[in-house]
Write a protein that holds these residues in place. Sequence first.
Motif, short mmCIF file in Angstrom:
data_model
loop_
_atom_site.label_atom_id
_atom_site.label_comp_id
_atom_site.label_asym_id
_atom_site.label_seq_id
_atom_site.Cartn_x
_atom_site.Cartn_y
_atom_site.Cartn_z
N SER A 1 0.79 -1.23 0.00
CA SER A 1 0.00 0.00 0.00
C SER A 1 0.83 1.28 0.00
CB SER A 1 -0.96 0.01 1.19
OG SER A 1 -0.23 0.04 2.40
N MET A 2 2.05 1.24 0.48
CA MET A 2 2.88 2.45 0.56
C MET A 2 3.79 2.63 -0.65
SD MET A 2 1.76 3.76 3.28
CE MET A 2 2.88 5.11 3.52
N LEU A 3 3.73 1.71 -1.62
CA LEU A 3 4.59 1.79 -2.79
C LEU A 3 3.94 2.61 -3.89
CD1 LEU A 3 5.79 -1.91 -2.97
CD2 LEU A 3 7.02 0.05 -2.01
N SER A 4 4.77 3.34 -4.63
CA SER A 4 4.26 4.10 -5.77
C SER A 4 4.05 3.17 -6.95
CB SER A 4 5.28 5.18 -6.16
OG SER A 4 6.44 4.57 -6.72
N VAL A 5 3.40 3.67 -7.97
CA VAL A 5 3.18 2.89 -9.19
C VAL A 5 4.52 2.49 -9.79
CG1 VAL A 5 2.27 2.96 -11.55
CG2 VAL A 5 0.92 3.90 -9.67
N ASP A 6 5.47 3.41 -9.82
CA ASP A 6 6.80 3.10 -10.37
C ASP A 6 7.50 2.02 -9.56
OD1 ASP A 6 6.54 4.87 -12.47
OD2 ASP A 6 7.59 6.51 -11.44
N GLU A 7 7.37 2.07 -8.25
CA GLU A 7 7.98 1.05 -7.40
C GLU A 7 7.32 -0.31 -7.63
OE1 GLU A 7 9.49 3.50 -3.49
OE2 GLU A 7 7.32 3.23 -3.76
N LEU A 8 6.01 -0.31 -7.78
CA LEU A 8 5.29 -1.56 -8.05
C LEU A 8 5.73 -2.15 -9.40
CD1 LEU A 8 1.77 -0.55 -6.78
CD2 LEU A 8 3.26 -2.27 -5.76
N LYS A 9 5.84 -1.30 -10.42
CA LYS A 9 6.28 -1.77 -11.73
C LYS A 9 7.70 -2.31 -11.67
CE LYS A 9 3.25 1.07 -14.58
NZ LYS A 9 3.16 2.13 -15.59
N ALA A 10 8.56 -1.66 -10.90
CA ALA A 10 9.94 -2.14 -10.75
C ALA A 10 9.96 -3.51 -10.09
CB ALA A 10 10.75 -1.14 -9.93
N ARG A 11 9.10 -3.70 -9.11
CA ARG A 11 9.04 -5.01 -8.45
C ARG A 11 8.50 -6.09 -9.38
NH1 ARG A 11 8.11 -4.56 -2.04
NH2 ARG A 11 9.51 -2.80 -1.70
N VAL A 12 7.52 -5.73 -10.20
CA VAL A 12 6.98 -6.68 -11.17
C VAL A 12 8.09 -7.12 -12.12
CG1 VAL A 12 5.43 -6.93 -13.15
CG2 VAL A 12 4.57 -5.91 -11.03
N GLU A 13 8.87 -6.17 -12.61
CA GLU A 13 9.98 -6.50 -13.52
C GLU A 13 11.02 -7.35 -12.81
OE1 GLU A 13 10.15 -6.19 -16.81
OE2 GLU A 13 8.11 -5.48 -16.56
N LEU A 14 11.32 -7.03 -11.57
CA LEU A 14 12.26 -7.81 -10.78
C LEU A 14 11.79 -9.26 -10.66
CD1 LEU A 14 14.73 -7.83 -8.72
CD2 LEU A 14 13.00 -7.41 -6.99
N LEU A 15 10.51 -9.42 -10.35
CA LEU A 15 9.95 -10.76 -10.17
C LEU A 15 9.88 -11.52 -11.50
CD1 LEU A 15 7.24 -9.93 -7.52
CD2 LEU A 15 9.32 -11.25 -7.16
N LYS A 16 9.56 -10.83 -12.60
CA LYS A 16 9.54 -11.49 -13.91
C LYS A 16 10.93 -12.01 -14.26
CE LYS A 16 5.71 -9.05 -16.14
NZ LYS A 16 5.36 -8.08 -17.20
N THR A 17 11.95 -11.19 -13.99
CA THR A 17 13.32 -11.60 -14.25
C THR A 17 13.70 -12.81 -13.41
OG1 THR A 17 13.93 -9.33 -14.81
CG2 THR A 17 15.73 -10.80 -14.23
N GLU A 18 13.29 -12.79 -12.16
CA GLU A 18 13.59 -13.91 -11.26
C GLU A 18 12.85 -15.17 -11.69
OE1 GLU A 18 15.48 -15.81 -7.95
OE2 GLU A 18 15.93 -14.16 -9.30
N ILE A 19 11.61 -15.04 -12.13
CA ILE A 19 10.85 -16.20 -12.62
C ILE A 19 11.55 -16.80 -13.83
CG2 ILE A 19 8.71 -16.88 -13.79
CD1 ILE A 19 7.27 -14.88 -11.86
N ALA A 20 11.99 -15.96 -14.75
CA ALA A 20 12.70 -16.46 -15.94
C ALA A 20 13.98 -17.18 -15.54
CB ALA A 20 13.01 -15.30 -16.88
N ARG A 21 14.70 -16.64 -14.56
CA ARG A 21 15.93 -17.28 -14.09
C ARG A 21 15.64 -18.64 -13.45
NH1 ARG A 21 19.63 -17.38 -9.68
NH2 ARG A 21 18.07 -16.62 -8.24
N LEU A 22 14.57 -18.71 -12.65
CA LEU A 22 14.18 -19.97 -12.02
C LEU A 22 13.74 -21.00 -13.05
CD1 LEU A 22 12.20 -18.47 -9.03
CD2 LEU A 22 14.28 -19.82 -8.85
N GLU A 23 12.96 -20.56 -14.04
CA GLU A 23 12.51 -21.49 -15.08
C GLU A 23 13.68 -22.01 -15.90
OE1 GLU A 23 9.54 -19.07 -17.01
OE2 GLU A 23 7.93 -19.97 -15.82
N ALA A 24 14.64 -21.15 -16.21
CA ALA A 24 15.82 -21.57 -16.97
C ALA A 24 16.63 -22.60 -16.19
CB ALA A 24 16.68 -20.36 -17.33
#
Length: 63
Positions: free
Chosen positions: A22-45
Amino acid sequence: MSFIDDDRPQKKTAHEIGADLSMLSVDELKARVELLKTEIARLEAEATRKASGRQAAESFFRS
């Protein structure tokens, strides 16, 4: 006197599963989404790499 934060080292973005968002900005949320997508790709690989190694070992021992 004005301080410019651009010279300070950027804090590395991290995410804790289940954290309050709730305290994160839209930009911070988008950054976390990108971080998690990158981590998911790394885990899947890594899972794919390990599965192919296991398949090779199983094929070797079946022969």
